[in-house]
Design a protein around this motif. Structure first.
Motif: not given
Lengths: 300, 221
Positions: A146-171
């Motif tokens: 479960l960890v191996l599979y879900n860690a990789s699914v959650l990795a995508e969740v984290v990635r999508a979460g960070i990408l969903s933030l407005p660019k202005g935050q990083t800038e």
């Protein structure tokens, strides 16, 4: 009511709808009657088969310990998979090509093979290469899979979460002189976690459902496995299935409702940046659309 | 290095996986489309049934459904699905379980596709005098289908991986063979790699081709 498929019904359409309702109701009733007949024919309705569930013994000996194991494995897998997923998710967004490539390969690999294969492999691996006792082994194997599979699914969740933030935050973070690590830790991650919460909670449903695999294939004594022992004891196969299915439905329904409630609440709050990864997201991610740029994962 | 593969029908096991996937995909597409039609229909009872089905079935583990099809439907109720021997019966029961489960996800994908079509499209169609069936076949469905290729591809990939659950009722597909091999042979790591590779080969092209197709056919709004 009007939708893209039909207009607000007039008198003729209303009459037709009533006819459809009646016909459909009759079909449903016929089906229900047929199921009832079948149950009766095989003596599945006799009270003796259902009686164990009204007494405490069936629950305290079989169902509740099984449920406890299911929850334990699911919770532990989640707790381990989350930080691991966060690391891989952030690595996939790295500025260094080789970090991105390694993290991407690992994530896509574990997402594209079935959890059952991971569990079977882990089970055999622990048997041969470690001194985990044979009592604990199924639990370890289930959690590992479960960890191996879900860690990789959650990795995508984290990635999508960070990408969903407005660019202005990083800038803005760069503008006030924060370094890359600081930007990630104090600006992006806290906001991304809020956006991801609903998706993370609904991922729990997937984990709870997948624990059942360990019960059948490698003898982990979770809820479904306990059902087998219970049915062997009371000879009530059908009732035991119905009760266990109802327990799974109830548990997962609570989790799903909580996730949707969280989603609505987060969307409403004015302080957030407004980015929320919905519950629907999880279904897409679990399917492992491979090849990053091709699927919907990156464009969230 | 790979001589442990001798005596095992690895390709045959994966062929079984492919057969399970293909049949279940067709079945769940039909049943899922029917469910989606119910969920968007103007008849409240049908909508209620569709919603109940999806919410109930999605929350039951697939393992429970497949195991029930074997221990419940076949053993207790004696539903053999017209199969003569045990292997065929297991296969058909597995397909039945996979269809029942996957259809809920297909239904949700199709419904979300219909929901992506803006109400204005249908209103405009009616305004220029198109009939209901013309609106449906010329305006709504073409847009809806093009937007669900991506989600349906995801369901198909998930289904491919889910066919391994059929091993729980003894269908001789890939996961079942892997379990046998891993118990009898010493090369745990290599066996794991062979089967992992097999699933990557099965799911990778599906993801790439359908992902590319959904990008190409997406309705730009």
């Amino acid at each position: 009511m009007s939708s893209v498929l039909y207009d607000t019904p007039g008198p003729r359409a209303r009459r037709r709808n009533v006819i459809f309702s009646v016909v459909f109701f009759v079909l449903l009733a016929l089906f229900a009657w047929w199921v009832w007949q079948k149950m009766d024919e095989k003596n599945q309705l006799t009270s003796a088969l259902w009686k164990p569930f009204t007494e405490s013994e069936a629950w305290t000996t079989y169902l509740l310990p099984g449920l406890a194991n299911t929850l334990k494995a699911a919770a532990l897998s989640m707790v381990i998979a989350l930080p691991l997923g966060a690391v891989f998710g952030i690595s996939r967004l790295s500025d260094h090509r080789w970090v991105r490539a390694v993290a991407g390969t690992v994530v896509e690999f574990f997402r594209s093979i079935p959890v059952l294969l991971l569990m079977l492999f882990a089970n055999e691996f622990y048997a041969r290469s470690t001194d985990v006792t044979s009592d604990d082994r199924p639990f370890y194997a289930v959690v590992t899979g479960l960890v191996l599979y879900n860690a990789s699914v959650l990795a995508e969740v984290v990635r999508a979460g960070i990408l969903s933030l407005p660019k202005g935050q990083t800038e803005a973070a760069y503008a006030i002189g924060l370094r890359k690590g600081q930007t990630m830790n104090s600006i992006l991650l806290p906001q991304a976690v809020t956006a991801m919460l609903p998706a993370i909670v609904s991922q729990l449903v997937v984990i709870v459902k997948d624990t059942a695999l360990g019960g059948v294939m490698i003898g982990f004594t979770e809820l479904l496995n306990s059902r087998g022992t219970l049915a062997a004891n009371y000879a009530n196969v059908i009732p035991s299935f119905i009760v266990v299915a109802a327990m799974f439905i109830l548990l997962n329904f609570i989790l799903t409702s909580f996730a949707s409630w969280l989603e609505r609440r987060l969307r409403r709050s004015k302080r957030s940046t407004g980015a929320v990864l919905g519950v629907e997201k999880v279904d897409d991610l679990n399917a492992a659309e491979i090849g990053g740029g091709f699927g919907s994962g990156a464009s969230a | 290095m790979f001589d442990f593969l001798e005596g095992y029908d690895v390709l045959g096991a994966f062929w079984m996986t492919v057969k399970l996937t293909a049949l279940s995909a067709v079945g769940s597409l039909i049943w899922g489309t029917l469910l989606a039609a119910m969920r968007v229909s103007p008849v409240p009872l049908m909508r209620g049934f569709g919603t109940a089905y999806v919410n109930i079935v999605r929350n039951i583990p697939l393992t429970v459904i497949i195991l029930f099809s074997s221990l419940g439907l076949a053993d207790v109720f004696g539903m053999t699905l017209g199969a003569e021997d045990f292997d065929v019966q297991g296969f058909r029961l597995a397909v039945l379980g996979l269809v029942a489960y996957t259809a809920a996800f297909v239904c949700e994908a199709i419904r979300s596709g219909i929901n992506t079509v803006p109400l204005g499209q249908a209103e405009a169609a009616r305004a220029i005098g198109l009939s209901f069936s013309q609106t449906l076949t010329l305006i709504v469905l073409p847009q809806a289908f093009r937007s669900v290729i991506g989600p349906l591809a995801n369901v198909l990939i998930a289904l491919t991986k889910n066919t391994t659950v059929a091993a729980a009722i003894g269908v001789a597909e890939a996961a079942y063979l892997m379990k046998t091999m891993i118990e009898n042979e010493a090369q745990t790591l290599l066996i794991g790699a062979v089967f992992a590779f097999g699933f990557v080969v099965l799911t990778l092209p599906t993801g790439l081709i359908l992902g590319w197709l959904s990008k190409r056919l997406a309705v730009k709004r």
